[in-house]
Scaffold this motif. Sequence first.
Motif, short mmCIF file in Angstrom:
data_model
loop_
_atom_site.label_atom_id
_atom_site.label_comp_id
_atom_site.label_asym_id
_atom_site.label_seq_id
_atom_site.Cartn_x
_atom_site.Cartn_y
_atom_site.Cartn_z
N GLY A 55 0.84 12.73 -10.64
CA GLY A 55 1.68 13.32 -9.61
C GLY A 55 2.46 12.25 -8.86
O GLY A 55 2.44 11.08 -9.22
N ASP A 56 3.13 12.66 -7.79
CA ASP A 56 3.85 11.70 -6.96
C ASP A 56 2.85 10.72 -6.34
O ASP A 56 1.73 11.10 -6.00
CB ASP A 56 4.61 12.43 -5.84
CG ASP A 56 5.67 13.37 -6.42
OD1 ASP A 56 6.18 13.05 -7.51
OD2 ASP A 56 5.95 14.41 -5.79
N ALA A 57 3.25 9.48 -6.20
CA ALA A 57 2.35 8.47 -5.64
C ALA A 57 1.98 8.81 -4.19
O ALA A 57 2.84 9.18 -3.40
CB ALA A 57 3.02 7.10 -5.70
N ALA A 58 0.69 8.71 -3.89
CA ALA A 58 0.23 8.92 -2.52
C ALA A 58 0.61 7.70 -1.69
O ALA A 58 0.87 6.62 -2.24
CB ALA A 58 -1.28 9.12 -2.51
N GLY A 59 0.65 7.87 -0.39
CA GLY A 59 1.03 6.75 0.47
C GLY A 59 0.63 7.00 1.90
O GLY A 59 -0.29 7.77 2.19
N LYS A 60 1.37 6.38 2.82
CA LYS A 60 1.02 6.48 4.25
C LYS A 60 1.10 7.90 4.79
O LYS A 60 0.44 8.24 5.76
CB LYS A 60 1.94 5.55 5.06
CG LYS A 60 1.66 4.08 4.81
CD LYS A 60 2.43 3.18 5.74
CE LYS A 60 2.02 1.73 5.55
NZ LYS A 60 2.69 0.82 6.49
N GLU A 61 1.93 8.74 4.14
CA GLU A 61 2.07 10.12 4.60
C GLU A 61 1.01 11.05 4.01
O GLU A 61 0.99 12.24 4.30
CB GLU A 61 3.48 10.66 4.25
CG GLU A 61 4.62 9.91 4.93
CD GLU A 61 4.51 9.92 6.46
OE1 GLU A 61 4.22 10.99 7.01
OE2 GLU A 61 4.72 8.85 7.08
N GLY A 62 0.14 10.49 3.14
CA GLY A 62 -0.92 11.29 2.55
C GLY A 62 -0.76 11.44 1.04
O GLY A 62 -0.09 10.64 0.40
N PHE A 197 -10.61 0.37 -4.65
CA PHE A 197 -10.63 0.36 -3.18
C PHE A 197 -9.49 -0.46 -2.59
O PHE A 197 -8.86 -0.06 -1.60
CB PHE A 197 -11.97 -0.20 -2.65
CG PHE A 197 -13.19 0.57 -3.06
CD1 PHE A 197 -13.10 1.87 -3.55
CD2 PHE A 197 -14.46 -0.01 -2.98
CE1 PHE A 197 -14.24 2.58 -3.94
CE2 PHE A 197 -15.60 0.69 -3.36
CZ PHE A 197 -15.49 1.97 -3.84
N ILE A 198 -9.22 -1.63 -3.19
CA ILE A 198 -8.16 -2.52 -2.68
C ILE A 198 -6.80 -1.82 -2.73
O ILE A 198 -5.94 -2.06 -1.89
CB ILE A 198 -8.15 -3.86 -3.47
CG1 ILE A 198 -9.41 -4.67 -3.13
CG2 ILE A 198 -6.90 -4.67 -3.18
CD1 ILE A 198 -9.71 -5.80 -4.11
N GLY A 199 -6.61 -0.94 -3.72
CA GLY A 199 -5.34 -0.22 -3.88
C GLY A 199 -5.12 0.86 -2.84
O GLY A 199 -4.04 1.46 -2.78
N GLY A 200 -6.15 1.12 -2.01
CA GLY A 200 -6.01 2.10 -0.93
C GLY A 200 -5.80 3.53 -1.42
O GLY A 200 -6.12 3.87 -2.57
N SER A 206 -4.45 8.31 -7.44
CA SER A 206 -4.02 8.15 -8.83
C SER A 206 -5.20 8.24 -9.79
O SER A 206 -5.12 8.85 -10.85
CB SER A 206 -3.32 6.80 -8.99
OG SER A 206 -2.97 6.59 -10.34
N VAL A 207 -6.34 7.63 -9.40
CA VAL A 207 -7.54 7.65 -10.26
C VAL A 207 -8.18 9.04 -10.27
O VAL A 207 -8.50 9.57 -11.34
CB VAL A 207 -8.56 6.58 -9.79
CG1 VAL A 207 -9.90 6.75 -10.50
CG2 VAL A 207 -8.01 5.18 -10.04
N THR A 208 -8.36 9.64 -9.09
CA THR A 208 -9.07 10.94 -9.04
C THR A 208 -8.29 12.05 -9.73
O THR A 208 -8.89 12.90 -10.39
CB THR A 208 -9.40 11.37 -7.59
OG1 THR A 208 -8.19 11.44 -6.82
CG2 THR A 208 -10.39 10.42 -6.93
#
Length: 443
Positions: A55-62, A197-200, A206-208
């Motif tokens: 999917g779309d990359a997750a980020g600061k907005e969730g 974990f380091i990838g936040g 992305s993994v789940t």
Amino acid sequence: MLHIVKSINSILWGYILIFLLCGTGIYFTILLKGVQIRKFKDGFKRTFGGIKLKGDAAGKEGMSSFQALATAIAAQVGTGNLAGAATAIASGGPGAIFWMWLSAFFGMSTLFSEAILAQVYKEKVDGEVTGGPAYYIKKGLGSNALAVFFSISIILALGFMGNMVQSNSIGTAFSNIFGISPIFVGIILSIIAAFIFIGGIKRIASVTEKIVPIMAAFYIIGGLFIIIRNIDSFIPALKMIFVGAFNPKAATGGLIGATVKQAVRYGVARGLFSNEAGMGSTPHAHAVAKVKHPAEQGVVGIISVFIDTFIVLTITAFVILTTGALDGKTTGITLTQNAFVKGMGSFGGYFIAISLLFFAFSTIIGWYFFGEANVKFLFGNKGLLPYRILVVVFIALGTTLEVPLVWELSDMFNGFMVIPNLIALIALSKVVKKSLNEYENLK
């Protein structure tokens, strides 16, 4: 110390929490007029309509709604789905599965409510969206002390001790099946976990979103293969569940001397422990979902309980019952392993070891993420590096130490975090009801 903690757990999990968790589920089922039935189709469409392996990359907005669901399921579907159903059947008889289903049915309305509150009270910490019970306890309930108590409990219960328990399960399984040294398994797990974990939030989502659909499909297909091979035993197994719910000795011909009280206790406790409804863990994932209305994520939360209990746990139960693996002597993961060996031959042992790796490792990722949200609540982003280092160390240590005290402490802190979460859920039930009404008026 072990004796004291065991005594606390027997009171907490034996009576108090089962009553409180089921009572909360019944309360929300009535208050929201059977939301888990009325909104099941909506939740199903929102869940499987948005399924993507990239999917779309997750980020600061969730993260996307599906990524949030995948992260929640990653945590829910763990060793409990393999060992929990087996423990419930071995201790409470096949009838325990009926009570497991019933508690999960009511738990769907609880998790719906948790997801809504997590969305309503989410906030930005150092520019990143986060949320969970600590946030709705502090902002909605107005109690910082209870919020801090919850945060400390969940960091200890899941982030540290819980992840030791999960890595221990992987280390034991790989040692027994493949003859690999547990510490070697622990080091490999720690390195992979540290990388994620380091990838936040971006890397976790992305993994789940990839690992959860694959691991669920792998286990469901394997389980269904065994059940279909033993289809003649399916109706007798179903009968054992319904007869055993009210007459455990009749269901197994006295093989398991369980009482109705034991069937209820073990069925409800193992079910709630597996799907985590009301425990305050999965709202952390639902809080960061990018949705237009809080109830959109609420209906997705209903499906997470359904997948965990009515699909994955139920498949484990039917594999055990249709293969005739129940012998009154073995329990837990050994009983599940025996059932899969009976159903698949020697490959069954490898199948369970691989499933356990997927289930337990995905839970480690989910539980780390839940702990991270509470580290942010207590310390902001400056607390993340020490937390990550400690979790990675605990994962490695967990494979080498099978300390009963760690398991019992994990259960105890799990119990502690439930209480402030349920207080907040009941106190903020009007917010949940209002949000559902708004959502229904939009349609």
